[in-house]
Enzyme design. Structure first.
Site, PDB file in Angstrom:
ATOM      1  N   TYR A  73      -5.809  -9.088  11.656  1.00  0.00           N
ATOM      2  CA  TYR A  73      -4.444  -8.784  12.090  1.00  0.00           C
ATOM      3  C   TYR A  73      -4.185  -9.388  13.462  1.00  0.00           C
ATOM      4  O   TYR A  73      -5.075  -9.415  14.324  1.00  0.00           O
ATOM      5  CB  TYR A  73      -4.233  -7.273  12.156  1.00  0.00           C
ATOM      6  CG  TYR A  73      -4.081  -6.644  10.782  1.00  0.00           C
ATOM      7  CD1 TYR A  73      -2.859  -6.677  10.130  1.00  0.00           C
ATOM      8  CD2 TYR A  73      -5.156  -6.043  10.139  1.00  0.00           C
ATOM      9  CE1 TYR A  73      -2.698  -6.106   8.867  1.00  0.00           C
ATOM     10  CE2 TYR A  73      -5.009  -5.474   8.879  1.00  0.00           C
ATOM     11  CZ  TYR A  73      -3.783  -5.507   8.248  1.00  0.00           C
ATOM     12  OH  TYR A  73      -3.632  -4.950   7.008  1.00  0.00           O
TER      13      TYR A  73
ATOM     14  N   GLN B 229       2.616  -5.959   5.282  1.00  0.00           N
ATOM     15  CA  GLN B 229       2.725  -5.601   3.872  1.00  0.00           C
ATOM     16  C   GLN B 229       4.155  -5.894   3.413  1.00  0.00           C
ATOM     17  O   GLN B 229       5.041  -5.991   4.249  1.00  0.00           O
ATOM     18  CB  GLN B 229       2.387  -4.146   3.679  1.00  0.00           C
ATOM     19  CG  GLN B 229       0.980  -3.770   4.160  1.00  0.00           C
ATOM     20  CD  GLN B 229       0.554  -2.350   3.728  1.00  0.00           C
ATOM     21  OE1 GLN B 229       1.244  -1.643   3.021  1.00  0.00           O
ATOM     22  NE2 GLN B 229      -0.625  -1.954   4.216  1.00  0.00           N
TER      23      GLN B 229
ATOM     24  N   ASN C 149     -12.691  -1.457  -0.273  1.00  0.00           N
ATOM     25  CA  ASN C 149     -11.847  -1.958   0.816  1.00  0.00           C
ATOM     26  C   ASN C 149     -12.497  -1.565   2.141  1.00  0.00           C
ATOM     27  O   ASN C 149     -12.957  -0.423   2.296  1.00  0.00           O
ATOM     28  CB  ASN C 149     -10.458  -1.311   0.735  1.00  0.00           C
ATOM     29  CG  ASN C 149      -9.637  -1.544   2.000  1.00  0.00           C
ATOM     30  OD1 ASN C 149      -9.191  -2.652   2.263  1.00  0.00           O
ATOM     31  ND2 ASN C 149      -9.457  -0.488   2.797  1.00  0.00           N
ATOM     32  N   GLU C 150     -12.544  -2.472   3.058  1.00  0.00           N
ATOM     33  CA  GLU C 150     -13.028  -2.184   4.428  1.00  0.00           C
ATOM     34  C   GLU C 150     -14.184  -1.177   4.421  1.00  0.00           C
ATOM     35  O   GLU C 150     -14.135  -0.131   5.068  1.00  0.00           O
ATOM     36  CB  GLU C 150     -11.856  -1.728   5.318  1.00  0.00           C
ATOM     37  CG  GLU C 150     -10.792  -2.794   5.432  1.00  0.00           C
ATOM     38  CD  GLU C 150      -9.820  -2.656   6.612  1.00  0.00           C
ATOM     39  OE1 GLU C 150      -9.807  -1.599   7.255  1.00  0.00           O
ATOM     40  OE2 GLU C 150      -9.094  -3.623   6.878  1.00  0.00           O
TER      41      GLU C 150
ATOM     42  N   GLU D 143       0.830  -1.207   0.000  1.00  0.00           N
ATOM     43  CA  GLU D 143       0.000   0.000   0.000  1.00  0.00           C
ATOM     44  C   GLU D 143       0.865   1.258   0.000  1.00  0.00           C
ATOM     45  O   GLU D 143       2.013   1.235   0.458  1.00  0.00           O
ATOM     46  CB  GLU D 143      -0.870  -0.035   1.272  1.00  0.00           C
ATOM     47  CG  GLU D 143      -1.751   1.180   1.462  1.00  0.00           C
ATOM     48  CD  GLU D 143      -2.740   1.016   2.627  1.00  0.00           C
ATOM     49  OE1 GLU D 143      -2.561   0.107   3.455  1.00  0.00           O
ATOM     50  OE2 GLU D 143      -3.703   1.808   2.681  1.00  0.00           O
TER      51      GLU D 143
ATOM     52  N   GLU E 264      -5.778  -9.230   3.704  1.00  0.00           N
ATOM     53  CA  GLU E 264      -4.917  -8.506   4.656  1.00  0.00           C
ATOM     54  C   GLU E 264      -4.780  -9.354   5.905  1.00  0.00           C
ATOM     55  O   GLU E 264      -5.784  -9.663   6.564  1.00  0.00           O
ATOM     56  CB  GLU E 264      -5.502  -7.140   5.036  1.00  0.00           C
ATOM     57  CG  GLU E 264      -5.391  -6.103   3.940  1.00  0.00           C
ATOM     58  CD  GLU E 264      -5.820  -4.705   4.371  1.00  0.00           C
ATOM     59  OE1 GLU E 264      -5.648  -4.353   5.561  1.00  0.00           O
ATOM     60  OE2 GLU E 264      -6.332  -3.976   3.509  1.00  0.00           O
TER      61      GLU E 264
HETATM   62  O1  AHR Z   1      -2.606  -2.527   6.303  1.00  0.00           O
HETATM   63  C1  AHR Z   1      -2.906  -1.331   6.955  1.00  0.00           C
HETATM   64  C2  AHR Z   1      -4.390  -0.999   6.931  1.00  0.00           C
HETATM   65  O2  AHR Z   1      -5.097  -1.946   7.662  1.00  0.00           O
HETATM   66  C3  AHR Z   1      -5.073  -0.996   5.577  1.00  0.00           C
HETATM   67  O3  AHR Z   1      -4.906   0.191   4.895  1.00  0.00           O
HETATM   68  C4  AHR Z   1      -6.506  -1.191   5.936  1.00  0.00           C
HETATM   69  O4  AHR Z   1      -7.234  -1.803   4.907  1.00  0.00           O
HETATM   70  C5  AHR Z   1      -6.440  -2.012   7.210  1.00  0.00           C
HETATM   71  O5  AHR Z   1      -7.261  -1.510   8.202  1.00  0.00           O
END
Ligand code: AHR
Length: 526
Positions: free
Chosen positions: A273, A379, A206-207, A59, A330
């Site tokens: 995450y 990333q 996205n999101e 990103e 992600e």
């Molecule tokens: O990867 C960082 C961020 O995490 C991304 O931009 C977003 O899609 C997610 O919340």
């Protein structure tokens, strides 16, 4: 007494068993290794492990693109047309199959027109999501495709849906993919690219529940249908249309979006995450952690399996044939940023713990390979769980990079049923499994076995029944280190890297090995 955890690859055929075993005392330093056993069978095999499970997410965030990938053609850092050659070489070497770009939250505001045409004339913008940093737009559509072509990956382009229109989306897609005489194709040619680019995957937003627009799943489902109604692929070139999925265990989102938009979607995303605290907003450092943090990190990352299972169940009710794939586009660890760096740039170190987190997640994706057909770590360079760190002309490959390297033969291999029985361990106040693993038959016929010993202290004595495989020879690689937070850094780039492992042997059809604490071993059996 405590139960043994039994892990089973191909669980739809081989249900996990529960075996009673002795209890391991809290946080005890055990001289005795843990004992584990397992069985690997050649049948029933399947499904195929999509190579896209080993994909990337890059990103416009901090030093991810700028400095990490793009240095510009006039840089002293060796580059090809502005893209740094060391990073290209490293990514090519691990056969990166796909790169999702330009975001993330950045994509939700991106105007593709800012990133085309002569670089000197591109507008400077502010990267509103990521510290308000300057966005030069020097890296745009042409530079992205140059990058994926240089590393040999497929393109996954995320569309701005929340802050844009179906017409803008259509124009960008036509600019990239049209081979006609229309104005957008001609504009692309004037900007230096004659042939259209293959766009294999398009993300429709996205999101959407967060930075993508704070919408309800019903609103998103309608928007998804509206935007995809104006997607006109070139004949024979239809991209996989990826719908915005949930975060974590939010199955209501999955259910509602599939209810609204199943017809036009080819894949649905999931973001999760890992933070040792279970909260990325109040997380912990990437290095200098203790055994409690180690265990908490694994307990958190193992939730990936629960989330995939829960979303897959909901998807099965809408799509029992499994036409729609689940893309974990992600995932990765999220720690506090390194001291002295901008909190909005998400720059963190990467240790042996991260390599094992990667391996555990690969094993989970492989167990769900019937539905999970893409995963993109967040990333690639200098952001979150990076494979690569850069500083000026220097580049460091992280332990996570080496986990990708070791799992490379699993790309397009066929899942084999692997049953493992190993004790749970207590680390600090946390109970966790001691072992993770996966097995497959590679495209060249080799058998592959990956084993992660997650104990920070104890070795695992493993006896794996391979009698049905009739293998004759083995070779193995190991990734381990003395310290839990061992990592590679500028000036000492080789602290954690794979080495040949000669501690495994074949004995009457069994694989016998003692696996050191906190290690990943990948075995190739012929
Ligand atoms: O990867 C960082 C961020 O995490 C991304 O931009 C977003 O899609 C997610 O919340």
């Amino acid at each position: 007494m405590r139960h043994r955890l039994s892990i089973s690859v191909n669980p739809w055929r081989y249900l996990a068993g529960i075996v009673l075993s002795g209890c391991l005392m809290a946080g005890a330093v055990l001289a005795e290794p843990l004992r584990a056993s397992g069985v690997l069978m050649p049948e029933p095999s399947g499904p195929v492990i999509s190579r896209y499970l080993f994909g990337q997410f890059s990103e416009h965030l901090g030093r991810g693109i700028y400095e990490g990938i793009w240095v510009g053609p006039d840089s002293r850092v060796p580059n090809v047309r502005g893209i740094r050659s060391d990073v290209v070489g490293a990514l090519k070497a691990i056969h990166v199959p796909v790169v999702r770009w330009p975001g993330g939250c950045f994509a939700d505001e991106y105007n593709w027109r800012d990133g085309i045409g002569p670089r000197a004339k591109r507008p400077a913008r502010k990267n509103n999501w990521w510290a308000g940093s300057p966005e030069t737009n020097a890296f745009g559509t042409h530079e992205y495709f140059d990058f994926v072509e240089q590393i040999g990956a497929d393109a996954y382009v995320s569309m701005n849906v929340g802050a844009s229109t179906p017409t803008e989306m259509r124009h960008w897609i036509e600019y990239m993919t049209s081979d006609g005489e229309d104005a957008l194709a001609q504009e692309r040619r004037r900007n230096g690219r004659d042939k259209p680019w293959p766009v294999k995957f398009i993300g429709i937003g996205n999101e959407y529940w967060g930075c993508g627009g704070k919408m309800t799943p019903q609103q998103y489902g309608r928007d998804f249908m509206r935007f995809t109604a104006f997607y006109h692929p070139q004949p024979g070139q239809a991209a996989t249309r990826v719908a915005v999925g949930a975060k974590n265990g939010l199955t209501e989102w999955t259910d509602a979006v599939m209810g609204e938009a199943l017809e036009n979607m080819d894949a649905l995303s999931l973001h999760y995450y890992t933070s040792p605290t279970g909260n990325v907003d109040v997380t912990k450092p990437a290095t200098g952690f203790d055994a409690q943090d180690w265990a908490d990190t694994f307990v958190q990352t193992l939730k990936m399996e629960d989330y995939i299972t829960a979303h897959s169940r909901v998807m099965d009710t809408h799509d029992p044939q499994k036409r729609v794939a689940l893309f974990i586009d992600e995932w990765g660890t999220w720690y506090t940023v390194e001291p002295g760096t901008d909190p909005g740039h998400l720059y963190q170190q990467n240790s042996l713990r991260d390599a094992l987190v990667a391996a555990v997640n690969f094993d989970i994706f492989i167990r769900h390979a019937d539905r999970v057909r893409m995963a993109n770590i967040a990333q690639t360079v200098n952001v979150l769980q990076s494979l690569i760190l850069t500083r000026g002309p220097q580049m460091v490959l992280t332990p996570t990079y080496y986990a990708y390297q070791m799992y490379m033969p699993f790309q397009e291999a066929t899942v084999l049923p692997l049953r493992l029985a190993a004790p749970e361990i207590k680390v600090g106040t946390t109970w966790m499994p001691s072992l993770s693993g996966a097995a497959a038959r590679a495209t060249n016929g080799d058998y592959l076995v990956a084993l992660s010993n997650l104990s920070p202290q104890e070795a695992v004595e493993m006896r794996l029944d391979l009698r049905d495989l009739r293998v004759q020879t083995l070779s193995a690689q190991i990734l381990t280190a003395e310290a839990m937070d061992a990592h590679n850094d500028f000036g000492r780039a080789d602290t954690v890297k794979p080495h040949p492992f000669d501690g495994a042997r074949l004995e009457d059809g069994y694989l016998v090995l003692t696996q050191p604490a906190k290690s990943l071993i990948v075995l190739t059996l012929k």
